[in-house]
Design an enzyme around this catalytic site. Structure first.
Site, PDB file in Angstrom:
ATOM      1  N   LYS A 153       9.968 -61.699   7.333  1.00 20.76           N
ATOM      2  CA  LYS A 153       9.157 -60.793   7.370  1.00 20.76           C
ATOM      3  C   LYS A 153       7.841 -61.359   6.678  1.00 20.76           C
ATOM      4  O   LYS A 153       7.930 -61.989   5.555  1.00 20.76           O
ATOM      5  CB  LYS A 153       9.541 -59.418   6.356  1.00 20.76           C
ATOM      6  CG  LYS A 153       8.390 -58.398   6.113  1.00 20.76           C
ATOM      7  CD  LYS A 153       7.995 -57.624   7.364  1.00 20.76           C
ATOM      8  CE  LYS A 153       7.261 -56.482   6.763  1.00 20.76           C
ATOM      9  NZ  LYS A 153       7.608 -55.565   5.923  1.00 20.76           N
TER      10      LYS A 153
ATOM     11  N   ASP B  99      10.206 -47.146   8.440  1.00 20.95           N
ATOM     12  CA  ASP B  99       9.608 -47.577   7.249  1.00 20.95           C
ATOM     13  C   ASP B  99      10.147 -46.779   5.803  1.00 20.95           C
ATOM     14  O   ASP B  99       9.419 -46.611   5.038  1.00 20.95           O
ATOM     15  CB  ASP B  99       8.035 -47.384   7.313  1.00 20.95           C
ATOM     16  CG  ASP B  99       7.225 -48.504   6.389  1.00 20.95           C
ATOM     17  OD1 ASP B  99       7.832 -49.424   5.806  1.00 20.95           O
ATOM     18  OD2 ASP B  99       6.116 -48.179   5.931  1.00 20.95           O
TER      19      ASP B  99
END
Length: 419
Positions: free
Chosen positions: A202, A331
């Protein structure tokens, strides 16, 4: 319910109907034979004598859902203080993740990508440890694809000291914890995550709505740094997911070969078309534009959210219309853990069909993580099965009412259909 690694009896699972995700049809009845952790037959003609019969009545069987952006190590019922990221030590944070993992699984999400710690841990990859504990059967939780620490520049979006604008030297962070500047450091940071068990990388390619350092979407890593991150990950066979909102930053990420854009809120039509052309995935996290609580954020961040969120919703509608490959992601904890189905409702609100939203959380998500063993109810695939009331092809809202959860042939939730 037992969780020990003991031989499992076959299970004959029945319900009123089941979803064929590829055909987009409800099949009646839903009838699966499960042996070990796999589906072995649909509408079996013979059932082993020792099979456990589970009749769910008037429910609909779906493949286990997948959430492609969570952070199980943050959030939870006590997620009130903005200082949680710096108040929890690694032990408390891991226990927090245990509770969040159980909540996520019981809501019907049997696979997640955990997209990057942004906390001080001394270089420990806590999501890798969480994955191991779940896989060993020590705790309940979804299958976890861990990213370790997010790679971000000093002062970047997931630099934990950025959120509270700490004074210098209050909370020193290391390359091993993902804080990396320049080509050499970002390569080292990626290699460290891979060495210690990360299964994807990420990176923070742009600013975010809740970033104090500049406008939402501003590119944070240089083109050269992004290419280095992508190169390091791809040579090791890992994909790269980029937190990325601004149009220029998204284009830079695409040019660097990054595989998946997280959020993409401010993408232009031209960049969306480029994503379609290159087959780049988008994890839209679009429900946060409706459901994220920013009431306790600084006034300037509330103003930024008021500007960006309506534009973000319109962008995702355009992405759906153009055929961008959209995978479900929440998220969380921006959306509370256990409420992942809100993302499916939001995708439908933005213009996706209910079937498209289910595919975003099943077959498209499986493609994103290169998992050909899940996402459908088919012989030979993992027995990750959930059940909901009603008809999800006409009412996506039923995915908020999960009554039954099986992962790998083991039952983790089973409620009476009338409860």
């Amino acid at each position: 319910m037992p969780r020990a690694r003991t031989p499992q009896l076959p299970v004959h699972l029945r319900a009123a109907r089941m979803l064929d995700v590829d055909k987009g049809e409800l099949v009646e009845p839903g009838d699966l034979l499960i042996e070990g952790d796999r589906i072995t037959a649909i509408a079996p003609t013979t059932v082993p004598e020792d099979a456990v019969e589970i009749d769910l009545g008037d429910l609909t069987l779906l493949p286990g859902l997948m959430d492609m952006e969570v952070n199980l190590l943050l959030g939870g019922p006590d997620h009130r203080s903005p200082l949680n990221p710096v108040q929890d030590d690694p032990a408390v944070r891991t226990l927090r993740a245990v509770a969040n993992a159980r909540r996520t699984l019981r809501s019907g999400f049997t696979t997640v990508r955990n997209l990057g710690l942004f906390v001080q841990t001394g270089g420990l990859l806590l999501d890798v440890a969480l994955k191991k504990a779940i896989d060993l059967g020590w705790i309940e939780g979804p299958r976890v694809v861990p990213a370790g620490h997010a790679i971000t520049p000093t002062g970047g979006h997931l630099d934990p000291t950025m959120f509270q604008a700490f004074a210098p030297h209050i909370m020193p962070l290391t390359v091993e914890e993902g804080i990396a500047n320049g080509v050499d450091e970002v390569r080292k940071a990626v290699r460290y995550q891979i060495k210690h068990g990360a299964q994807l990388i990420k990176v923070c390619a742009s600013n975010g709505v809740m970033s104090h350092t500049g406008p939402a979407g501003a590119q944070q890593y240089s083109d050269e740094e992004l290419r280095a991150i992508s190169d390091e990950a791809h040579r090791a066979g890992l994909k790269v997911a980029a937190h990325c909102m601004g149009d220029r930053a998204i284009r830079a990420a695409l040019d660097a070969g990054i595989d998946c854009i997280e959020h993409g809120f401010l993408a232009s039509d031209e960049v969306l078309d480029l994503m379609v052309e290159r087959g780049t995935f988008l994890v839209a996290t679009t429900y946060i534009a409706d459901g994220m609580d920013v009431s306790k954020a600084a006034p300037e961040l509330q103003a930024k959210a008021a500007d960006v969120f309506p534009r973000a919703k319109a962008t995702i509608s355009r992405a759906i219309e153009r055929g961008v490959r959209i995978a479900c992601g929440t998220d969380a904890p921006a959306v509370p853990h256990g409420r992942g189905a809100k993302e499916l409702l939001a995708l439908v609100d933005r213009g996706m069909t209910p079937l498209g939203a289910i595919r975003a959380a099943t077959t498209t998500a499986a493609d994103l993580i290169d998992a050909d063993d899940r996402g459908r109810l088919e012989p030979g695939l993992l027995a990750d099965v959930i059940a909901v009331p009603g008809a999800p092809l006409t009412d996506i809202g039923v995915t908020e009412d999960v009554r039954f959860v099986m992962k790998g042939g083991q039952v983790y939730r089973h409620e009476d259909a009338t409860s």
